[in-house]
Write a protein that holds these residues in place. Structure first.
Motif, PDB file in Angstrom:
ATOM      1  N   ALA A   1       0.969  -1.220  -0.063  1.00  0.00           N
ATOM      2  CA  ALA A   1      -0.091  -0.025  -0.002  1.00  0.00           C
ATOM      3  C   ALA A   1       0.776   0.952   0.107  1.00  0.00           C
ATOM      4  N   LEU A   2       2.032   1.238   0.850  1.00  0.00           N
ATOM      5  CA  LEU A   2       2.694   2.300   0.851  1.00  0.00           C
ATOM      6  C   LEU A   2       3.408   2.665  -0.479  1.00  0.00           C
ATOM      7  N   ALA A   3       3.913   1.458  -1.073  1.00  0.00           N
ATOM      8  CA  ALA A   3       4.737   1.658  -2.292  1.00  0.00           C
ATOM      9  C   ALA A   3       3.980   2.454  -3.514  1.00  0.00           C
ATOM     10  N   ARG A   4       2.639   2.337  -3.530  1.00  0.00           N
ATOM     11  CA  ARG A   4       1.598   2.983  -4.324  1.00  0.00           C
ATOM     12  C   ARG A   4       2.068   4.576  -4.435  1.00  0.00           C
ATOM     13  N   PHE A   5       2.461   5.151  -3.162  1.00  0.00           N
ATOM     14  CA  PHE A   5       2.396   6.485  -3.156  1.00  0.00           C
ATOM     15  C   PHE A   5       3.781   7.113  -3.162  1.00  0.00           C
ATOM     16  N   SER A   6       4.656   6.361  -3.437  1.00  0.00           N
ATOM     17  CA  SER A   6       6.373   6.685  -3.704  1.00  0.00           C
ATOM     18  C   SER A   6       6.545   7.770  -4.709  1.00  0.00           C
ATOM     19  N   ASN A   7       5.775   7.694  -5.706  1.00  0.00           N
ATOM     20  CA  ASN A   7       6.007   8.757  -6.674  1.00  0.00           C
ATOM     21  C   ASN A   7       4.760   9.796  -6.830  1.00  0.00           C
ATOM     22  N   MET A   8       4.106  10.022  -5.673  1.00  0.00           N
ATOM     23  CA  MET A   8       3.144  11.125  -5.618  1.00  0.00           C
ATOM     24  C   MET A   8       3.571  12.100  -4.858  1.00  0.00           C
ATOM     25  N   SER A   9       3.179  13.329  -5.425  1.00  0.00           N
ATOM     26  CA  SER A   9       3.636  14.552  -4.487  1.00  0.00           C
ATOM     27  C   SER A   9       2.428  14.808  -3.346  1.00  0.00           C
ATOM     28  N   PRO A  10       2.989  15.727  -2.241  1.00  0.00           N
ATOM     29  CA  PRO A  10       2.369  15.625  -1.198  1.00  0.00           C
ATOM     30  C   PRO A  10       0.716  16.193  -1.581  1.00  0.00           C
ATOM     31  N   GLU A  11       0.346  16.971  -2.269  1.00  0.00           N
ATOM     32  CA  GLU A  11      -0.835  17.572  -2.766  1.00  0.00           C
ATOM     33  C   GLU A  11      -1.630  16.265  -3.340  1.00  0.00           C
ATOM     34  N   GLN A  12      -0.906  15.499  -4.171  1.00  0.00           N
ATOM     35  CA  GLN A  12      -1.671  14.383  -4.873  1.00  0.00           C
ATOM     36  C   GLN A  12      -2.071  13.439  -3.701  1.00  0.00           C
ATOM     37  N   ILE A  13      -1.280  12.946  -3.060  1.00  0.00           N
ATOM     38  CA  ILE A  13      -1.435  12.208  -1.735  1.00  0.00           C
ATOM     39  C   ILE A  13      -2.691  12.520  -0.914  1.00  0.00           C
ATOM     40  N   ARG A  14      -2.931  13.914  -0.411  1.00  0.00           N
ATOM     41  CA  ARG A  14      -3.874  14.531   0.379  1.00  0.00           C
ATOM     42  C   ARG A  14      -5.184  14.600  -0.571  1.00  0.00           C
ATOM     43  N   ASP A  15      -5.017  14.817  -1.987  1.00  0.00           N
ATOM     44  CA  ASP A  15      -6.112  15.023  -2.772  1.00  0.00           C
ATOM     45  C   ASP A  15      -6.883  13.692  -2.814  1.00  0.00           C
ATOM     46  N   GLU A  16      -6.076  12.850  -3.294  1.00  0.00           N
ATOM     47  CA  GLU A  16      -6.764  11.388  -3.423  1.00  0.00           C
ATOM     48  C   GLU A  16      -7.204  10.594  -2.272  1.00  0.00           C
ATOM     49  N   ARG A  17      -6.926  11.040  -1.227  1.00  0.00           N
ATOM     50  CA  ARG A  17      -7.357  10.634   0.150  1.00  0.00           C
ATOM     51  C   ARG A  17      -8.851  11.212   0.222  1.00  0.00           C
ATOM     52  N   ARG A  18      -9.043  12.598   0.197  1.00  0.00           N
ATOM     53  CA  ARG A  18     -10.364  13.315   0.213  1.00  0.00           C
ATOM     54  C   ARG A  18     -11.283  12.863  -0.909  1.00  0.00           C
ATOM     55  N   ARG A  19     -10.790  12.615  -2.310  1.00  0.00           N
ATOM     56  CA  ARG A  19     -11.723  12.179  -3.107  1.00  0.00           C
ATOM     57  C   ARG A  19     -12.044  10.830  -2.811  1.00  0.00           C
ATOM     58  N   LYS A  20     -11.398   9.795  -2.146  1.00  0.00           N
ATOM     59  CA  LYS A  20     -11.754   8.618  -1.871  1.00  0.00           C
ATOM     60  C   LYS A  20     -12.843   8.474  -0.772  1.00  0.00           C
ATOM     61  N   PHE A  21     -12.872   9.296   0.132  1.00  0.00           N
ATOM     62  CA  PHE A  21     -13.866   9.237   1.037  1.00  0.00           C
ATOM     63  C   PHE A  21     -15.293  10.016   0.731  1.00  0.00           C
ATOM     64  N   LEU A  22     -14.931  10.908  -0.127  1.00  0.00           N
ATOM     65  CA  LEU A  22     -16.060  11.522  -0.885  1.00  0.00           C
ATOM     66  C   LEU A  22     -16.747  10.806  -1.831  1.00  0.00           C
ATOM     67  N   ALA A  23     -16.133   9.789  -2.285  1.00  0.00           N
ATOM     68  CA  ALA A  23     -16.774   8.843  -3.277  1.00  0.00           C
ATOM     69  C   ALA A  23     -17.374   7.790  -2.698  1.00  0.00           C
ATOM     70  N   ILE A  24     -17.511   7.611  -1.403  1.00  0.00           N
ATOM     71  CA  ILE A  24     -17.808   6.480  -0.631  1.00  0.00           C
ATOM     72  C   ILE A  24     -19.595   6.618  -0.639  1.00  0.00           C
ATOM     73  N   GLY A  25     -20.200   5.573  -1.333  1.00  0.00           N
ATOM     74  CA  GLY A  25     -21.507   5.757  -1.055  1.00  0.00           C
ATOM     75  C   GLY A  25     -22.093   6.341  -2.506  1.00  0.00           C
ATOM     76  N   ARG A  26     -21.312   6.769  -3.068  1.00  0.00           N
ATOM     77  CA  ARG A  26     -22.012   7.434  -4.382  1.00  0.00           C
ATOM     78  C   ARG A  26     -22.550   6.629  -5.504  1.00  0.00           C
ATOM     79  N   GLY A  27     -21.774   5.533  -5.759  1.00  0.00           N
ATOM     80  CA  GLY A  27     -22.283   4.623  -6.712  1.00  0.00           C
ATOM     81  C   GLY A  27     -23.445   3.631  -6.210  1.00  0.00           C
ATOM     82  N   LEU A  28     -23.792   3.572  -4.938  1.00  0.00           N
ATOM     83  CA  LEU A  28     -24.715   2.496  -4.492  1.00  0.00           C
ATOM     84  C   LEU A  28     -26.305   2.776  -5.064  1.00  0.00           C
TER      85      LEU A  28
END
Length: 317
Positions: free
Chosen positions: A290-317
């Motif tokens: 899991a950690l290896a997936r973020f090795s080439n991501m910028s700090p902003e990308q890491i934070r934004d991906e996390r926020r998008r992930k939680f905002l997306a929970i339940g939207r496709g149900l």
């Protein structure tokens, strides 16, 4: 002596027979018992495999709560090198239900935070059965902010029935502390990985589990409230906990299907408590991937991906 759960009675009976035969062998009984022991061992393993292939949500709840499952200190002892614990929230005091500190994972510096339930009566009381007070979550915030400042990935190991519900915890701002800790998770610019190693109960869990990657051990549970609590609210009857567990979708398979978690870590046959070293090793490998997936991501990308992930929970149900 091994502790067996109620639904494991057939396995317990077979193991009792095996132990009895081995005792006879030690006493010098003339009858050769090796073949019979091997036959019963095979039968016991087959019974265990059959049981664990079709566990109900309530049975998984029992496995997740098994007192012999490996705890935070066990994972840290095997996965984290040079661990240095850090204590206190710098506001009120030290909370032993949430532990944390600096160490090395796969040779790289990390911050580790997690719930510790304790392994016997003395340590369970010391760690308040893994139920943190506000100072525990404020300590977690302090450690996450330290990790962010120094660019250290955060690993969270979750195992709690929920935050401590006592009056003194409410007086010291329990809800605010949980909300602030969840916010701190979302604001991290370093990758964070959370693993539900036993129980993931309510806000007490999500306060440190709002992560880029949320993993669950196969027989762990993750829910907004305990099955007993849900049964008391919905049916005014805690005895209906089995029905609540089934309807709440608290298992790793259910939560993976719903998109609430990002991966399931397989457990050894019969649960993590039967082979702690293997369970911990499997969790370590999953964290590493899991950690290896973020090795080439910028700090902003890491934070934004996390926020998008939680905002997306339940939207496709």
């Amino acid at each position: 002596m091994k502790s067996y759960l109620d639904f494991e009675k057939p396995v317990a009976e077979l193991q009792a027979k095996i132990a009895e035969l081995r005792t006879l062998g030690e006493d010098g009984d003339a009858v050769t018992i090796d073949e019979e022991v091997q036959r019963l061992e095979a039968k016991s393993q087959a019974a265990l495999k059959e049981l664990y292939a079709s566990l109900t949500p309530w049975q998984k709840t029992q496995v997740a709560r098994h007192p012999e499952r490996p705890h935070f200190v066990d994972y840290v002892g095997r996965l984290i090198q040079d661990f240095t614990p850090l204590a206190g929230d710098r506001l009120f005091g030290e909370d032993q239900a949430i532990m944390g500190g600096l160490g090395r994972f796969d040779g790289e510096p990390v911050m580790v935070i997690g719930h510790e339930k304790g392994a016997d009566t003395e340590t369970r009381l010391k760690h308040n059965f893994g139920m943190a007070r506000p100072e525990g979550y404020r300590k977690a915030i302090r450690l996450m902010e330290t990790a962010d400042r120094f660019g250290l990935p955060v690993i969270a190991l979750v195992d709690t029935a929920g935050a401590f519900p006592g009056i003194e915890a409410e007086e010291r701002g329990q809800a605010e502390a949980i909300a602030r800790s969840t916010e701190a998770c979302l604001n991290l610019c370093v990758p964070n990985v959370a693993v539900i190693i036993g129980e993931g109960g309510s806000g007490g869990a999500i306060a440190i589990a709002t992560a880029n990657a949320v993993l669950m051990l196969e027989h762990a549970i993750y829910s907004v409230i305990s099955p007993e609590g849900a049964a008391s609210i919905l049916w005014r009857d805690a005895a209906k906990a089995q029905d609540a567990a089934t309807n709440m979708k608290i298992t790793s398979a259910d939560l993976m299907r719903l998109g609430v978690i990002d991966g399931v870590v397989p457990e050894p046959l019969g649960g993590a408590h039967r082979a702690p070293e293997a369970a911990i090793a499997a969790a370590g490998e999953a964290i590493s991937r899991a950690l290896a997936r973020f090795s080439n991501m910028s700090p902003e990308q890491i934070r934004d991906e996390r926020r998008r992930k939680f905002l997306a929970i339940g939207r496709g149900l």
